[in-house]
Design an enzyme around this catalytic site. Sequence first.
Site, PDB file in Angstrom:
ATOM      1  N   LYS A  97      51.480  38.639  67.608  1.00  0.00           N
ATOM      2  CA  LYS A  97      50.405  37.729  67.195  1.00  0.00           C
ATOM      3  C   LYS A  97      50.727  37.124  65.827  1.00  0.00           C
ATOM      4  O   LYS A  97      50.948  37.845  64.856  1.00  0.00           O
ATOM      5  CB  LYS A  97      49.078  38.505  67.122  1.00  0.00           C
ATOM      6  CG  LYS A  97      47.925  37.755  66.438  1.00  0.00           C
ATOM      7  CD  LYS A  97      46.638  38.592  66.381  1.00  0.00           C
ATOM      8  CE  LYS A  97      45.534  37.915  65.568  1.00  0.00           C
ATOM      9  NZ  LYS A  97      44.298  38.717  65.476  1.00  0.00           N
ATOM     10  N   ASP A 103      43.188  33.494  59.702  1.00  0.00           N
ATOM     11  CA  ASP A 103      42.067  33.746  60.615  1.00  0.00           C
ATOM     12  C   ASP A 103      40.744  33.678  59.863  1.00  0.00           C
ATOM     13  O   ASP A 103      40.327  34.639  59.219  1.00  0.00           O
ATOM     14  CB  ASP A 103      42.245  35.133  61.269  1.00  0.00           C
ATOM     15  CG  ASP A 103      41.134  35.429  62.287  1.00  0.00           C
ATOM     16  OD1 ASP A 103      40.375  34.494  62.626  1.00  0.00           O
ATOM     17  OD2 ASP A 103      41.037  36.602  62.727  1.00  0.00           O
ATOM     18  N   LYS A 113      34.026  34.338  59.621  1.00  0.00           N
ATOM     19  CA  LYS A 113      34.007  35.643  58.960  1.00  0.00           C
ATOM     20  C   LYS A 113      33.252  35.542  57.635  1.00  0.00           C
ATOM     21  O   LYS A 113      33.221  34.466  57.027  1.00  0.00           O
ATOM     22  CB  LYS A 113      35.441  36.078  58.636  1.00  0.00           C
ATOM     23  CG  LYS A 113      36.265  36.568  59.807  1.00  0.00           C
ATOM     24  CD  LYS A 113      37.663  36.986  59.334  1.00  0.00           C
ATOM     25  CE  LYS A 113      38.547  37.392  60.495  1.00  0.00           C
ATOM     26  NZ  LYS A 113      38.084  38.605  61.203  1.00  0.00           N
ATOM     27  N   ASP A 120      47.202  38.006  59.149  1.00  0.00           N
ATOM     28  CA  ASP A 120      46.962  38.034  60.593  1.00  0.00           C
ATOM     29  C   ASP A 120      48.178  37.522  61.383  1.00  0.00           C
ATOM     30  O   ASP A 120      48.143  37.493  62.610  1.00  0.00           O
ATOM     31  CB  ASP A 120      45.710  37.210  60.923  1.00  0.00           C
ATOM     32  CG  ASP A 120      44.924  37.803  62.090  1.00  0.00           C
ATOM     33  OD1 ASP A 120      45.131  38.990  62.404  1.00  0.00           O
ATOM     34  OD2 ASP A 120      44.126  37.074  62.691  1.00  0.00           O
ATOM     35  N   ASP A 124      36.112  34.665  66.825  1.00  0.00           N
ATOM     36  CA  ASP A 124      36.902  35.535  65.944  1.00  0.00           C
ATOM     37  C   ASP A 124      37.741  36.527  66.758  1.00  0.00           C
ATOM     38  O   ASP A 124      38.600  37.208  66.209  1.00  0.00           O
ATOM     39  CB  ASP A 124      35.976  36.276  64.972  1.00  0.00           C
ATOM     40  CG  ASP A 124      36.723  36.835  63.773  1.00  0.00           C
ATOM     41  OD1 ASP A 124      37.910  36.482  63.592  1.00  0.00           O
ATOM     42  OD2 ASP A 124      36.112  37.628  63.020  1.00  0.00           O
ATOM     43  N   GLU A 137      40.199  35.942  68.597  1.00  0.00           N
ATOM     44  CA  GLU A 137      41.172  34.915  68.992  1.00  0.00           C
ATOM     45  C   GLU A 137      42.528  35.493  69.365  1.00  0.00           C
ATOM     46  O   GLU A 137      43.247  34.915  70.178  1.00  0.00           O
ATOM     47  CB  GLU A 137      41.322  33.892  67.852  1.00  0.00           C
ATOM     48  CG  GLU A 137      42.298  34.275  66.719  1.00  0.00           C
ATOM     49  CD  GLU A 137      41.886  35.501  65.907  1.00  0.00           C
ATOM     50  OE1 GLU A 137      40.709  35.888  65.973  1.00  0.00           O
ATOM     51  OE2 GLU A 137      42.739  36.086  65.212  1.00  0.00           O
ATOM     52  N   ARG A 141      43.535  38.071  71.104  1.00  0.00           N
ATOM     53  CA  ARG A 141      43.764  38.438  72.506  1.00  0.00           C
ATOM     54  C   ARG A 141      43.983  37.215  73.382  1.00  0.00           C
ATOM     55  O   ARG A 141      44.661  37.282  74.403  1.00  0.00           O
ATOM     56  CB  ARG A 141      42.584  39.293  73.006  1.00  0.00           C
ATOM     57  CG  ARG A 141      41.250  38.609  72.985  1.00  0.00           C
ATOM     58  CD  ARG A 141      40.091  39.597  73.004  1.00  0.00           C
ATOM     59  NE  ARG A 141      39.898  40.244  71.706  1.00  0.00           N
ATOM     60  CZ  ARG A 141      38.995  41.191  71.464  1.00  0.00           C
ATOM     61  NH1 ARG A 141      38.192  41.612  72.437  1.00  0.00           N
ATOM     62  NH2 ARG A 141      38.887  41.722  70.276  1.00  0.00           N
TER      63      ARG A 141
HETATM   64  N1  BES Z   1      42.421  39.575  62.831  1.00  0.00           N
HETATM   65  C1  BES Z   1      41.188  40.183  63.175  1.00  0.00           C
HETATM   66  C2  BES Z   1      41.248  41.707  63.147  1.00  0.00           C
HETATM   67  C3  BES Z   1      41.301  42.340  61.776  1.00  0.00           C
HETATM   68  C4  BES Z   1      40.157  42.430  60.997  1.00  0.00           C
HETATM   69  C5  BES Z   1      42.463  42.880  61.307  1.00  0.00           C
HETATM   70  C6  BES Z   1      40.209  43.040  59.760  1.00  0.00           C
HETATM   71  C7  BES Z   1      42.524  43.497  60.072  1.00  0.00           C
HETATM   72  C8  BES Z   1      41.392  43.567  59.296  1.00  0.00           C
HETATM   73  C9  BES Z   1      40.782  39.767  64.587  1.00  0.00           C
HETATM   74  O1  BES Z   1      41.140  38.485  64.947  1.00  0.00           O
HETATM   75  C10 BES Z   1      39.289  39.870  64.643  1.00  0.00           C
HETATM   76  O2  BES Z   1      38.668  39.159  63.941  1.00  0.00           O
HETATM   77  N2  BES Z   1      38.775  40.765  65.474  1.00  0.00           N
HETATM   78  C11 BES Z   1      37.385  40.972  65.591  1.00  0.00           C
HETATM   79  C12 BES Z   1      37.045  41.136  67.048  1.00  0.00           C
HETATM   80  C13 BES Z   1      35.580  41.112  67.334  1.00  0.00           C
HETATM   81  C14 BES Z   1      35.010  39.740  67.058  1.00  0.00           C
HETATM   82  C15 BES Z   1      35.369  41.485  68.771  1.00  0.00           C
HETATM   83  C16 BES Z   1      37.009  42.215  64.789  1.00  0.00           C
HETATM   84  O3  BES Z   1      37.805  43.155  64.744  1.00  0.00           O
HETATM   85  O4  BES Z   1      35.962  42.207  64.166  1.00  0.00           O
HETATM   86 ZN    ZN Z   2      42.746  37.670  64.010  1.00  0.00          ZN
HETATM   87 MN    MN Z   3      39.715  37.060  64.359  1.00  0.00          MN
END
Ligand code: BES
Ligand code: ZN
Ligand code: MN
Length: 493
Positions: free
Chosen positions: A258, A263, A270, A281, A340, A342, A344
């Site tokens: 990825k 992000d 966020k 990211d 968010d 994204e 996957r």
């Molecule tokens: N890149 C983030 C995951 C992340 C968050 C990595 C904080 C490291 C630190 C990912 O794209 C994301 O935002 N995931 C969300 C998924 C949720 C919306 C289902 C998350 O983990 O909050």
């Molecule tokens: Zn992300």
């Molecule tokens: Mn995200």
Amino acid sequence: MNTHMKIRIEYSKKKTSLLCVFVLENSTTVSGLGKFDAKTSSIIDQAVKDMEGKLGRLSIIPFSGKNSIQRILLAGLGKKEEITKDTIRAVSGKIAQKARELKLKEFSIIVPPSFVEEPVSSVSQIVEGVKMGLYKFDNFKSEKSERSPDLTIIVSKSDKISKAIKNAEIIADSTIFTKSVANLPPNECTPTTLANLAKTISKNSGLKCKVISEPELKKKGFGGISAVGQGSKNQPKLIVLEHNNGSKNEKPIVLVGKAVTFDTGGISLKPGDRMDEMKFDKCGGCTVLGIMKGVSELKLPINVVGIIPSVENMPGGESYRPGDIIKLYSGKTAEIQNTDAEGRLILADALSYGEKTYSPKAIIDFATLTGACIIALGTNVAGIVSNNKKLAEKIYLASSRTMEEIWELPLNKDYMDMIKSEVADMKNVGIGRSAGTITAAAFLRNAIKDTPWVHLDIAGVAWTQAGTKEKSYNPNGATGFGVRLVLDYLQNL
Ligand code: BES
Ligand code: ZN
Ligand code: MN
């Protein structure tokens, strides 16, 4: 950042500004230093006693100017029974940082006796620790850090040792490369930047490189990459690197990473707090870049393909939205519930493309995929999810050798059910926050058929954050987690 240093081997050291020797806890003397007069020997013995060989402790014995050895540095390894595959690496990183602090042009490290570690393993750890310990992200500082001092390793010469040094240099350089790209700020590193970097790597090696851009992506059915990428003026890219050095009909290993260059969360924006960290990211993609560079420099006699879907996830008038239903490369449809989630979406496209195009032996993906992984495992262990026990076992073995820790989470049908959608084949979030790392992996699982697959969620380990265990060879910023691990796995195939 200049981490280029000469590394030589010598049997014994006649002249150096810093001669380093490892000391086990509570040992009364050290071996390998060579002959000294009685007075000097007793000074050294006293210093050894005083520093107690405590793990990570450094003690310098300065000598008078006319001595050909200007200083001895005693470096504590801690208790013999507590030595791990990481101890010499971590202590070597500290030694190197000390040598730089002293502004030395060169320093020497004596390989510890073989009852501490196998010489080949010691030498590899010394090289990795020193090189990685000296890496510093100073691209944007007006004042650059000191030049890396050259290293002499004191050990008896053999083909095995020379090979181990060369090998460790490539592994360390690949990891440093991953860190240096991952550390780039999002204004300086867009999907196009990554694609150009991949092209540069391929020009300097035997790798084949292909980049797919818009409108091709959309036309070819990469609905996840297109949707996430459509909100940014920095257009999405799918980067493919091929290392074809195995026999022609041998199926490759496919690596997917990825690379969200920033992000923001998109329309599901966020919160502002620590959003700057979302420049990391892209770490999964950077890991794949570094591995591919390593694989080509090591000239591994296998076929490996690296696939990097890269986008910037931005909010705007063109952005994809919660409620959208998109069609992925697999042909399956996905309801967007949160923009968010994204990662996957872009990974699913890349995984399906990798399986369909290459019919690989195995697929390994890397992604800073879920905050939930940090909740579950913290910031020192990566989560893994797999559909194949044997493959996961091999990844565990590599992890135990490189000390990049992983822990497996389960994925059964009940979790698969959690991402079922009322209006599409699946949705891009599970049920609330429950099992967030696994439901994300469940989404990825739907992108492939039955190819052995391991997913590494590196959200907690890809860069240093609150709670990260301090390691000399991982200075603040990106860690390059996974590069050493997968190179070890590939070398042991
Ligand atoms: N890149 C983030 C995951 C992340 C968050 C990595 C904080 C490291 C630190 C990912 O794209 C994301 O935002 N995931 C969300 C998924 C949720 C919306 C289902 C998350 O983990 O909050
Ligand atoms: Zn992300
Ligand atoms: Mn995200």
